[in-house]
Design a protein around this motif. Structure first.
Motif, PDB file in Angstrom:
ATOM      1  N   SER A 118      -0.157 -13.176   0.617  1.00 51.98           N
ATOM      2  CA  SER A 118       1.301 -13.304   0.580  1.00 51.98           C
ATOM      3  C   SER A 118       1.943 -12.467   1.687  1.00 51.98           C
ATOM      4  CB  SER A 118       1.828 -12.830  -0.775  1.00 51.98           C
ATOM      5  OG  SER A 118       1.610 -11.434  -0.932  1.00 51.98           O
ATOM      6  N   GLN A 119       3.205 -12.768   1.969  1.00 50.52           N
ATOM      7  CA  GLN A 119       3.952 -12.003   2.966  1.00 50.52           C
ATOM      8  C   GLN A 119       4.096 -10.550   2.523  1.00 50.52           C
ATOM      9  OE1 GLN A 119       4.837 -12.998   5.936  1.00 50.52           O
ATOM     10  NE2 GLN A 119       5.779 -11.048   6.448  1.00 50.52           N
ATOM     11  N   GLN A 120       4.209 -10.330   1.234  1.00 56.83           N
ATOM     12  CA  GLN A 120       4.335  -8.976   0.701  1.00 56.83           C
ATOM     13  C   GLN A 120       3.067  -8.156   0.983  1.00 56.83           C
ATOM     14  OE1 GLN A 120       5.132  -8.821  -3.503  1.00 56.83           O
ATOM     15  NE2 GLN A 120       5.539  -6.627  -3.493  1.00 56.83           N
ATOM     16  N   GLU A 121       1.906  -8.779   0.832  1.00 51.98           N
ATOM     17  CA  GLU A 121       0.644  -8.097   1.111  1.00 51.98           C
ATOM     18  C   GLU A 121       0.543  -7.729   2.595  1.00 51.98           C
ATOM     19  OE1 GLU A 121      -2.773  -9.785  -1.811  1.00 51.98           O
ATOM     20  OE2 GLU A 121      -1.738 -11.323  -0.637  1.00 51.98           O
ATOM     21  N   GLU A 141       3.034  -7.210   4.741  1.00 48.10           N
ATOM     22  CA  GLU A 141       3.974  -6.125   5.031  1.00 48.10           C
ATOM     23  C   GLU A 141       3.463  -4.791   4.508  1.00 48.10           C
ATOM     24  OE1 GLU A 141       7.654  -7.412   3.389  1.00 48.10           O
ATOM     25  OE2 GLU A 141       7.975  -8.982   4.904  1.00 48.10           O
ATOM     26  N   HIS A 142       2.819  -4.819   3.342  1.00 44.74           N
ATOM     27  CA  HIS A 142       2.273  -3.592   2.744  1.00 44.74           C
ATOM     28  C   HIS A 142       1.181  -2.993   3.635  1.00 44.74           C
ATOM     29  CE1 HIS A 142       0.787  -0.744  -0.211  1.00 44.74           C
ATOM     30  NE2 HIS A 142      -0.435  -1.235  -0.036  1.00 44.74           N
ATOM     31  N   GLU A 151       2.665  -1.565   6.908  1.00 44.49           N
ATOM     32  CA  GLU A 151       3.396  -0.319   6.670  1.00 44.49           C
ATOM     33  C   GLU A 151       2.432   0.828   6.353  1.00 44.49           C
ATOM     34  OE1 GLU A 151       6.358   2.356   6.515  1.00 44.49           O
ATOM     35  OE2 GLU A 151       6.540   0.251   7.147  1.00 44.49           O
ATOM     36  N   LYS A 152       1.420   0.541   5.560  1.00 48.86           N
ATOM     37  CA  LYS A 152       0.440   1.560   5.169  1.00 48.86           C
ATOM     38  C   LYS A 152      -0.350   2.062   6.368  1.00 48.86           C
ATOM     39  CE  LYS A 152      -3.422   2.332   1.982  1.00 48.86           C
ATOM     40  NZ  LYS A 152      -4.302   1.702   0.961  1.00 48.86           N
TER      41      LYS A 152
END
Length: 216
Positions: free
Chosen positions: A32-35, A37-38, A41-42
């Motif tokens: 997913s896009q959320q994964e 981005e995570h 960022e990490k």
């Protein structure tokens, strides 16, 4: 942060920062896009450190004049431009000597150097491919050489065609052998699983060191 996102048939994400200052994140097909981005960022601090490292190692634009450094099979050679009626390139001791009539013709020198690298890459890559193919009893059908931005090599398993990066000819021979063995191994083991790495460990035990030298 700009990053190139690739969706592949892999289980775990793979994050790379290349000497070309590209950030490449390979993700499983259902990511997913959320994964995405995570992860970015990490790993932001690590990415920035890598980018700064490669920026510090970047060479200024080539002028193709005497005194510039060139690499061949992991060794450094000093460029020497020599005015001559005969057009040729000779590797002489620690010098890469270019003989040509118009010593200020940048395009001509650029073309000569690229052709010189291509000819040697074709001979050396072919010899290593043939040798390892016989040793491993893994047949490949064809191979090609081209300049690639993010890969040292690739293997199209269905056609058993191997593509190798022209820039490899500048690297130590052991590193070239590692890349070629890596691509041949994919014909037997398509994925980067434990069987694949066990195979590398058997046939080229110091492959991790050879891989490290590719980015030096």
């Amino acid at each position: 942060m700009e990053a190139k996102i690739l969706y592949k048939t892999i289980k775990n994400p793979i994050l790379k920062v290349t000497p070309k200052l590209e950030v490449i994140l390979s993700m499983p097909l259902n990511a997913s896009q959320q994964e995405i981005e995570h992860i970015l960022e990490k790993r932001k601090r690590w990415i920035n450190q890598k980018l700064e490292f490669f920026k510090s190692k970047q060479m200024p634009p080539r002028l193709l004049i005497s005194g510039e450094d060139f690499f061949y099979l992991g060794k450094r050679y000093r460029l020497k431009i020599i005015k001559d009626t005969q057009t040729q390139i000779i590797l002489n001791n620690k010098y890469l000597q270019i003989y040509l009539k118009d010593t200020k013709n940048y395009k001509k020198k650029e073309t000569m150097i690229k052709k010189w690298y291509q000819e040697r890459a074709k001979d050396i890559f072919s010899e290593i491919l043939t040798r390892y193919s016989k040793m491993l009893e893994i047949d490949f059908n064809t191979f090609s050489i081209k300049t690639m931005k993010t890969r040292w090599g690739s293997c199209k398993i269905s056609s058993r065609h191997i593509t190798l990066n022209l820039e490899l000819i500048k690297k130590p021979k052991k590193s070239i052998e590692y890349v070629i063995l890596h691509e041949l191994a994919h014909i037997k083991y398509p994925y980067h699983n434990q069987d694949f790495y066990n195979y590398l460990n058997i046939h080229i035990p110091d492959w991790e060191n050879a891989r490290t030298k590719l980015n030096e």
